[in-house]
Write a protein that holds these residues in place. Sequence first.
Motif, PDB file in Angstrom:
ATOM      1  N   SER A 227      38.330 113.365 -15.194  1.00 27.88           N
ATOM      2  CA  SER A 227      37.224 113.783 -14.335  1.00 27.88           C
ATOM      3  C   SER A 227      36.926 112.729 -13.267  1.00 27.88           C
ATOM      4  O   SER A 227      36.022 112.900 -12.462  1.00 27.88           O
ATOM      5  CB  SER A 227      35.980 114.011 -15.189  1.00 27.88           C
ATOM      6  OG  SER A 227      35.725 112.872 -15.971  1.00 27.88           O
ATOM      7  N   LYS A 228      37.703 111.660 -13.228  1.00 27.74           N
ATOM      8  CA  LYS A 228      37.369 110.534 -12.350  1.00 27.74           C
ATOM      9  C   LYS A 228      37.427 110.870 -10.865  1.00 27.74           C
ATOM     10  O   LYS A 228      36.583 110.408 -10.094  1.00 27.74           O
ATOM     11  CB  LYS A 228      38.257 109.335 -12.676  1.00 27.74           C
ATOM     12  CG  LYS A 228      37.900 108.743 -14.038  1.00 27.74           C
ATOM     13  CD  LYS A 228      38.767 107.579 -14.415  1.00 27.74           C
ATOM     14  CE  LYS A 228      38.369 107.118 -15.815  1.00 27.74           C
ATOM     15  NZ  LYS A 228      39.255 106.143 -16.365  1.00 27.74           N
ATOM     16  N   ALA A 229      38.380 111.684 -10.425  1.00 29.95           N
ATOM     17  CA  ALA A 229      38.452 112.043  -9.002  1.00 29.95           C
ATOM     18  C   ALA A 229      37.211 112.835  -8.596  1.00 29.95           C
ATOM     19  O   ALA A 229      36.647 112.620  -7.514  1.00 29.95           O
ATOM     20  CB  ALA A 229      39.718 112.841  -8.712  1.00 29.95           C
ATOM     21  N   PHE A 230      36.782 113.748  -9.462  1.00 30.71           N
ATOM     22  CA  PHE A 230      35.562 114.506  -9.177  1.00 30.71           C
ATOM     23  C   PHE A 230      34.358 113.575  -9.108  1.00 30.71           C
ATOM     24  O   PHE A 230      33.531 113.664  -8.191  1.00 30.71           O
ATOM     25  CB  PHE A 230      35.348 115.589 -10.244  1.00 30.71           C
ATOM     26  CG  PHE A 230      34.024 116.293 -10.124  1.00 30.71           C
ATOM     27  CD1 PHE A 230      33.785 117.166  -9.075  1.00 30.71           C
ATOM     28  CD2 PHE A 230      33.020 116.070 -11.053  1.00 30.71           C
ATOM     29  CE1 PHE A 230      32.555 117.811  -8.954  1.00 30.71           C
ATOM     30  CE2 PHE A 230      31.792 116.708 -10.942  1.00 30.71           C
ATOM     31  CZ  PHE A 230      31.560 117.588  -9.890  1.00 30.71           C
ATOM     32  N   VAL A 231      34.252 112.661 -10.052  1.00 34.60           N
ATOM     33  CA  VAL A 231      33.134 111.719 -10.075  1.00 34.60           C
ATOM     34  C   VAL A 231      33.126 110.870  -8.800  1.00 34.60           C
ATOM     35  O   VAL A 231      32.062 110.602  -8.228  1.00 34.60           O
ATOM     36  CB  VAL A 231      33.180 110.841 -11.344  1.00 34.60           C
ATOM     37  CG1 VAL A 231      32.193 109.678 -11.256  1.00 34.60           C
ATOM     38  CG2 VAL A 231      32.894 111.695 -12.583  1.00 34.60           C
TER      39      VAL A 231
ATOM     40  N   VAL B 132      36.713 118.843 -21.837  1.00 36.34           N
ATOM     41  CA  VAL B 132      36.713 117.488 -22.393  1.00 36.34           C
ATOM     42  C   VAL B 132      35.576 116.737 -21.708  1.00 36.34           C
ATOM     43  O   VAL B 132      35.532 116.647 -20.481  1.00 36.34           O
ATOM     44  CB  VAL B 132      38.055 116.765 -22.161  1.00 36.34           C
ATOM     45  CG1 VAL B 132      37.950 115.301 -22.599  1.00 36.34           C
ATOM     46  CG2 VAL B 132      39.177 117.476 -22.894  1.00 36.34           C
ATOM     47  N   LEU B 133      34.652 116.234 -22.527  1.00 38.48           N
ATOM     48  CA  LEU B 133      33.508 115.471 -22.042  1.00 38.48           C
ATOM     49  C   LEU B 133      33.741 114.000 -22.371  1.00 38.48           C
ATOM     50  O   LEU B 133      34.035 113.656 -23.523  1.00 38.48           O
ATOM     51  CB  LEU B 133      32.238 115.980 -22.732  1.00 38.48           C
ATOM     52  CG  LEU B 133      30.940 115.245 -22.472  1.00 38.48           C
ATOM     53  CD1 LEU B 133      30.542 115.303 -21.002  1.00 38.48           C
ATOM     54  CD2 LEU B 133      29.826 115.855 -23.345  1.00 38.48           C
ATOM     55  N   GLU B 134      33.620 113.150 -21.344  1.00 44.46           N
ATOM     56  CA  GLU B 134      33.897 111.717 -21.509  1.00 44.46           C
ATOM     57  C   GLU B 134      32.692 110.879 -21.105  1.00 44.46           C
ATOM     58  O   GLU B 134      32.036 111.194 -20.116  1.00 44.46           O
ATOM     59  CB  GLU B 134      35.043 111.284 -20.589  1.00 44.46           C
ATOM     60  CG  GLU B 134      36.310 112.087 -20.681  1.00 44.46           C
ATOM     61  CD  GLU B 134      37.288 111.722 -19.571  1.00 44.46           C
ATOM     62  OE1 GLU B 134      38.323 111.137 -19.898  1.00 44.46           O
ATOM     63  OE2 GLU B 134      36.992 112.007 -18.388  1.00 44.46           O
ATOM     64  N   ASP B 135      32.427 109.825 -21.846  1.00 45.85           N
ATOM     65  CA  ASP B 135      31.455 108.822 -21.433  1.00 45.85           C
ATOM     66  C   ASP B 135      32.233 107.800 -20.613  1.00 45.85           C
ATOM     67  O   ASP B 135      33.039 107.041 -21.149  1.00 45.85           O
ATOM     68  CB  ASP B 135      30.808 108.169 -22.653  1.00 45.85           C
ATOM     69  CG  ASP B 135      29.699 107.201 -22.268  1.00 45.85           C
ATOM     70  OD1 ASP B 135      29.697 106.699 -21.125  1.00 45.85           O
ATOM     71  OD2 ASP B 135      28.839 106.938 -23.129  1.00 45.85           O
TER      72      ASP B 135
ATOM     73  N   TRP C 110      32.959 115.822 -17.370  1.00 44.19           N
ATOM     74  CA  TRP C 110      33.894 116.700 -18.065  1.00 44.19           C
ATOM     75  C   TRP C 110      34.900 117.322 -17.112  1.00 44.19           C
ATOM     76  O   TRP C 110      34.712 117.335 -15.898  1.00 44.19           O
ATOM     77  CB  TRP C 110      33.164 117.791 -18.844  1.00 44.19           C
ATOM     78  CG  TRP C 110      32.465 118.816 -18.007  1.00 44.19           C
ATOM     79  CD1 TRP C 110      32.984 119.975 -17.499  1.00 44.19           C
ATOM     80  CD2 TRP C 110      31.107 118.782 -17.570  1.00 44.19           C
ATOM     81  NE1 TRP C 110      32.033 120.659 -16.784  1.00 44.19           N
ATOM     82  CE2 TRP C 110      30.869 119.942 -16.819  1.00 44.19           C
ATOM     83  CE3 TRP C 110      30.061 117.869 -17.749  1.00 44.19           C
ATOM     84  CZ2 TRP C 110      29.631 120.226 -16.237  1.00 44.19           C
ATOM     85  CZ3 TRP C 110      28.829 118.154 -17.169  1.00 44.19           C
ATOM     86  CH2 TRP C 110      28.633 119.318 -16.434  1.00 44.19           C
ATOM     87  N   TYR C 111      35.979 117.823 -17.719  1.00 48.67           N
ATOM     88  CA  TYR C 111      37.014 118.553 -16.992  1.00 48.67           C
ATOM     89  C   TYR C 111      37.572 119.640 -17.891  1.00 48.67           C
ATOM     90  O   TYR C 111      37.371 119.635 -19.112  1.00 48.67           O
ATOM     91  CB  TYR C 111      38.123 117.609 -16.499  1.00 48.67           C
ATOM     92  CG  TYR C 111      38.869 116.885 -17.589  1.00 48.67           C
ATOM     93  CD1 TYR C 111      39.996 117.449 -18.191  1.00 48.67           C
ATOM     94  CD2 TYR C 111      38.452 115.630 -18.031  1.00 48.67           C
ATOM     95  CE1 TYR C 111      40.683 116.772 -19.197  1.00 48.67           C
ATOM     96  CE2 TYR C 111      39.132 114.948 -19.026  1.00 48.67           C
ATOM     97  CZ  TYR C 111      40.247 115.530 -19.606  1.00 48.67           C
ATOM     98  OH  TYR C 111      40.926 114.874 -20.605  1.00 48.67           O
ATOM     99  N   LEU C 112      38.272 120.583 -17.307  1.00 54.67           N
ATOM    100  CA  LEU C 112      38.838 121.722 -18.015  1.00 54.67           C
ATOM    101  C   LEU C 112      40.065 121.295 -18.811  1.00 54.67           C
ATOM    102  O   LEU C 112      40.988 120.688 -18.264  1.00 54.67           O
ATOM    103  CB  LEU C 112      39.221 122.801 -16.998  1.00 54.67           C
ATOM    104  CG  LEU C 112      39.595 124.172 -17.532  1.00 54.67           C
ATOM    105  CD1 LEU C 112      38.402 124.859 -18.176  1.00 54.67           C
ATOM    106  CD2 LEU C 112      40.134 125.043 -16.384  1.00 54.67           C
ATOM    107  N   HIS C 113      40.073 121.604 -20.110  1.00 52.66           N
ATOM    108  CA  HIS C 113      41.220 121.296 -20.958  1.00 52.66           C
ATOM    109  C   HIS C 113      42.273 122.390 -20.760  1.00 52.66           C
ATOM    110  O   HIS C 113      41.923 123.572 -20.629  1.00 52.66           O
ATOM    111  CB  HIS C 113      40.786 121.219 -22.420  1.00 52.66           C
ATOM    112  CG  HIS C 113      41.838 120.691 -23.323  1.00 52.66           C
ATOM    113  ND1 HIS C 113      42.857 121.482 -23.811  1.00 52.66           N
ATOM    114  CD2 HIS C 113      42.048 119.438 -23.831  1.00 52.66           C
ATOM    115  CE1 HIS C 113      43.649 120.749 -24.585  1.00 52.66           C
ATOM    116  NE2 HIS C 113      43.176 119.500 -24.608  1.00 52.66           N
TER     117      HIS C 113
END
Length: 195
Positions: free
Chosen positions: A3-7, A102-105, A117-120
């Motif tokens: 999800s880093k590019a979106f963030v 997938v949800l990431e801290d 998060w991003y789509l698995h």
Amino acid sequence: MSSKAFVDRVFRNLPSPGGRFAFSAWQHAGKSTKEGVGVLPTAVDVEQVVARVMDVDHYVGNIDFVEQCRSVDDPAFEPPAAVRFYQAVKIPVIGRLHHELVLEDLGERDGWQVLAWYLHPASERLSSKDGVRSEYNDGAWLVRPDALAYALSSAPKKSDVGRLKFAALTKGADAGASRAIQANIEGLLKWARRR
């Protein structure tokens, strides 16, 4: 997958928390919906909000429109750092949508705690008979003691819906994004403040 590019895009477009809710939306190449982020200045218990966001097994009844939500056992995503989960939401008039995420801290960035998060890929194997699948679904919660922000980029698979429903889920979603994002923020705050 990440999800880093979106963030990164969210932080480039993040409105400054002023005295009231602020919203920003932008078009990203190749997407049928705009990406958006809203920021609500308010007192936030960061630890409590982070705990609620990561508690995917208790979204039903606490997060509006969530019909089903459950963590998926996957050793690649171990709480509290990350969790894989299945979610089904039922949106009035539109119907049921479902996906695996997938949800990431992601830790702290510029003073915000970032949960994204991003789509698995397993979402592709879900049945379109059980709900509309997502073409893409990226999002983030940004949390700090004086503000809470929510960002989203999502669209349905065009093959799962007719032309009119696709328009409602894309152009219609863009039109109502500011209100929906503010409602999501207020809903999470209400849940987090409940003891």
